[in-house]
Scaffold this motif. Structure first.
Motif, PDB file in Angstrom:
ATOM      1  N   TRP A  56       0.839  -1.188   0.000  1.00 52.90           N
ATOM      2  CA  TRP A  56       0.000   0.000   0.000  1.00 52.90           C
ATOM      3  C   TRP A  56       0.875   1.239   0.000  1.00 52.90           C
ATOM      4  N   ASP A  57       0.505   2.221  -0.803  1.00 51.00           N
ATOM      5  CA  ASP A  57       1.120   3.545  -0.767  1.00 51.00           C
ATOM      6  C   ASP A  57       0.354   4.341   0.285  1.00 51.00           C
ATOM      7  N   ALA A  58       0.589   3.968   1.549  1.00 53.04           N
ATOM      8  CA  ALA A  58      -0.129   4.568   2.671  1.00 53.04           C
ATOM      9  C   ALA A  58       0.597   4.239   3.959  1.00 53.04           C
ATOM     10  N   ALA A  59       0.429   5.092   4.940  1.00 55.11           N
ATOM     11  CA  ALA A  59       0.982   4.819   6.265  1.00 55.11           C
ATOM     12  C   ALA A  59       0.269   3.614   6.855  1.00 55.11           C
ATOM     13  N   SER A  60       0.975   2.825   7.650  1.00 55.06           N
ATOM     14  CA  SER A  60       0.391   1.589   8.183  1.00 55.06           C
ATOM     15  C   SER A  60      -0.871   1.850   8.997  1.00 55.06           C
ATOM     16  N   GLY A  61      -0.973   2.997   9.649  1.00 57.53           N
ATOM     17  CA  GLY A  61      -2.171   3.324  10.417  1.00 57.53           C
ATOM     18  C   GLY A  61      -3.406   3.538   9.566  1.00 57.53           C
ATOM     19  N   SER A  62      -3.207   3.765   8.269  1.00 59.63           N
ATOM     20  CA  SER A  62      -4.316   3.979   7.338  1.00 59.63           C
ATOM     21  C   SER A  62      -4.746   2.714   6.619  1.00 59.63           C
ATOM     22  N   VAL A  63      -4.068   1.590   6.894  1.00 59.78           N
ATOM     23  CA  VAL A  63      -4.332   0.343   6.178  1.00 59.78           C
ATOM     24  C   VAL A  63      -5.040  -0.655   7.086  1.00 59.78           C
ATOM     25  N   THR A  64      -6.106  -1.249   6.572  1.00 54.56           N
ATOM     26  CA  THR A  64      -6.765  -2.383   7.213  1.00 54.56           C
ATOM     27  C   THR A  64      -6.684  -3.537   6.224  1.00 54.56           C
ATOM     28  N   VAL A  65      -5.879  -4.542   6.560  1.00 53.09           N
ATOM     29  CA  VAL A  65      -5.713  -5.690   5.672  1.00 53.09           C
ATOM     30  C   VAL A  65      -7.066  -6.377   5.501  1.00 53.09           C
ATOM     31  N   GLY A  66      -7.438  -6.647   4.260  1.00 51.98           N
ATOM     32  CA  GLY A  66      -8.718  -7.277   3.964  1.00 51.98           C
ATOM     33  C   GLY A  66      -9.809  -6.274   3.622  1.00 51.98           C
ATOM     34  N   THR A  67      -9.551  -4.988   3.898  1.00 53.80           N
ATOM     35  CA  THR A  67     -10.532  -3.935   3.616  1.00 53.80           C
ATOM     36  C   THR A  67      -9.971  -2.855   2.706  1.00 53.80           C
ATOM     37  N   THR A  68      -8.770  -2.381   3.005  1.00 53.91           N
ATOM     38  CA  THR A  68      -8.137  -1.328   2.208  1.00 53.91           C
ATOM     39  C   THR A  68      -7.562  -1.938   0.926  1.00 53.91           C
ATOM     40  N   ALA A  69      -7.954  -1.386  -0.217  1.00 52.12           N
ATOM     41  CA  ALA A  69      -7.470  -1.900  -1.508  1.00 52.12           C
ATOM     42  C   ALA A  69      -5.965  -1.664  -1.629  1.00 52.12           C
ATOM     43  N   PRO A  70      -5.194  -2.717  -1.907  1.00 46.01           N
ATOM     44  CA  PRO A  70      -3.747  -2.538  -2.068  1.00 46.01           C
ATOM     45  C   PRO A  70      -3.436  -1.829  -3.391  1.00 46.01           C
ATOM     46  N   ASP A  71      -2.307  -1.140  -3.416  1.00 46.50           N
ATOM     47  CA  ASP A  71      -1.863  -0.485  -4.642  1.00 46.50           C
ATOM     48  C   ASP A  71      -1.160  -1.468  -5.569  1.00 46.50           C
ATOM     49  N   TRP A  72      -0.495  -2.470  -4.980  1.00 43.24           N
ATOM     50  CA  TRP A  72       0.185  -3.503  -5.758  1.00 43.24           C
ATOM     51  C   TRP A  72      -0.040  -4.859  -5.100  1.00 43.24           C
ATOM     52  N   VAL A  73      -0.242  -5.892  -5.928  1.00 47.36           N
ATOM     53  CA  VAL A  73      -0.361  -7.266  -5.441  1.00 47.36           C
ATOM     54  C   VAL A  73       0.542  -8.141  -6.304  1.00 47.36           C
ATOM     55  N   PHE A  74       1.394  -8.926  -5.649  1.00 50.32           N
ATOM     56  CA  PHE A  74       2.315  -9.820  -6.348  1.00 50.32           C
ATOM     57  C   PHE A  74       2.018 -11.256  -5.932  1.00 50.32           C
ATOM     58  N   LYS A  75       1.685 -12.103  -6.915  1.00 47.54           N
ATOM     59  CA  LYS A  75       1.432 -13.519  -6.655  1.00 47.54           C
ATOM     60  C   LYS A  75       2.749 -14.282  -6.742  1.00 47.54           C
ATOM     61  N   ILE A  76       3.027 -15.071  -5.712  1.00 49.89           N
ATOM     62  CA  ILE A  76       4.212 -15.911  -5.699  1.00 49.89           C
ATOM     63  C   ILE A  76       3.735 -17.353  -5.584  1.00 49.89           C
ATOM     64  N   PRO A  77       3.964 -18.160  -6.615  1.00 46.02           N
ATOM     65  CA  PRO A  77       3.515 -19.553  -6.590  1.00 46.02           C
ATOM     66  C   PRO A  77       4.135 -20.345  -5.433  1.00 46.02           C
ATOM     67  N   ALA A  78       3.535 -21.481  -5.133  1.00 45.70           N
ATOM     68  CA  ALA A  78       4.046 -22.375  -4.084  1.00 45.70           C
ATOM     69  C   ALA A  78       5.473 -22.794  -4.414  1.00 45.70           C
ATOM     70  N   ALA A  79       6.284 -22.884  -3.369  1.00 43.35           N
ATOM     71  CA  ALA A  79       7.658 -23.406  -3.456  1.00 43.35           C
ATOM     72  C   ALA A  79       8.559 -22.636  -4.422  1.00 43.35           C
ATOM     73  N   VAL A  80       8.344 -21.326  -4.534  1.00 40.90           N
ATOM     74  CA  VAL A  80       9.103 -20.503  -5.477  1.00 40.90           C
ATOM     75  C   VAL A  80       9.717 -19.305  -4.748  1.00 40.90           C
ATOM     76  N   LYS A  81      10.891 -18.913  -5.211  1.00 38.31           N
ATOM     77  CA  LYS A  81      11.519 -17.657  -4.776  1.00 38.31           C
ATOM     78  C   LYS A  81      11.607 -16.762  -5.999  1.00 38.31           C
ATOM     79  N   ARG A  82      11.109 -15.531  -5.901  1.00 39.07           N
ATOM     80  CA  ARG A  82      11.072 -14.610  -7.037  1.00 39.07           C
ATOM     81  C   ARG A  82      11.794 -13.316  -6.695  1.00 39.07           C
ATOM     82  N   THR A  83      12.491 -12.796  -7.683  1.00 42.00           N
ATOM     83  CA  THR A  83      13.076 -11.461  -7.594  1.00 42.00           C
ATOM     84  C   THR A  83      12.417 -10.615  -8.669  1.00 42.00           C
ATOM     85  N   ILE A  84      11.866  -9.493  -8.259  1.00 36.18           N
ATOM     86  CA  ILE A  84      11.193  -8.577  -9.174  1.00 36.18           C
ATOM     87  C   ILE A  84      12.008  -7.288  -9.167  1.00 36.18           C
ATOM     88  N   VAL A  85      12.509  -6.897 -10.329  1.00 37.98           N
ATOM     89  CA  VAL A  85      13.337  -5.701 -10.440  1.00 37.98           C
ATOM     90  C   VAL A  85      12.579  -4.652 -11.244  1.00 37.98           C
TER      91      VAL A  85
END
Length: 124
Positions: A56-85
């Motif tokens: 979230w592009d927001a201070a942690s006090g402004s975020v409610t996980v499960g309610t506040t829409a995230p600005d970015w979401v990254f899916k990481i498959p099972a048993a995988v390590k990913r580097t995103i540059v």
């Protein structure tokens, strides 16, 4: 859960945030504006389930996980390590907050079964 923040000497001005067990509880990565340059997500401990890193592009006090829409979401498959540059960097204007859950999108607060290690390289 262990969080560390380290200043990287070269190239100058970068900081590495590292959380060894990021879960559905929000955590402040950076309290000011900045630019994300890379993200490393290690989901190798979860052999059977994908995880979703939410930022979230927001201070942690402004975020409610499960309610506040995230600005970015990254899916990481099972048993995988990913580097995103991000060659040009990705700017955030307010602050940077993170959480990791088993559901994509806004909804979802379920913690991963096993530890997910997340590193975020950024500059402020």
């Amino acid at each position: 859960m262990a969080t560390s923040v380290v200043t990287i000497a070269s190239p100058s001005g970068l900081t590495k945030f590292r959380e060894t067990d990021l879960e559905g509880t929000k955590i402040a990565v950076d309290a000011t504006s900045g630019t994300i340059h890379a993200i490393v997500i290690d989901n190798t401990a979860n052999a059977a389930e994908a995880e979703y890193l939410k930022l979230w592009d927001a201070a942690s006090g402004s975020v409610t996980v499960g309610t506040t829409a995230p600005d970015w979401v990254f899916k990481i498959p099972a048993a995988v390590k990913r580097t995103i540059v991000f060659n040009e960097g990705v700017a955030y204007a307010t602050a940077l907050t993170a959480a990791c859950v088993t559901t994509a999108g806004t909804a979802g607060t379920t913690n991963p079964t096993a530890s997910v290690v997340v590193e975020i390289i950024f500059e402020t």
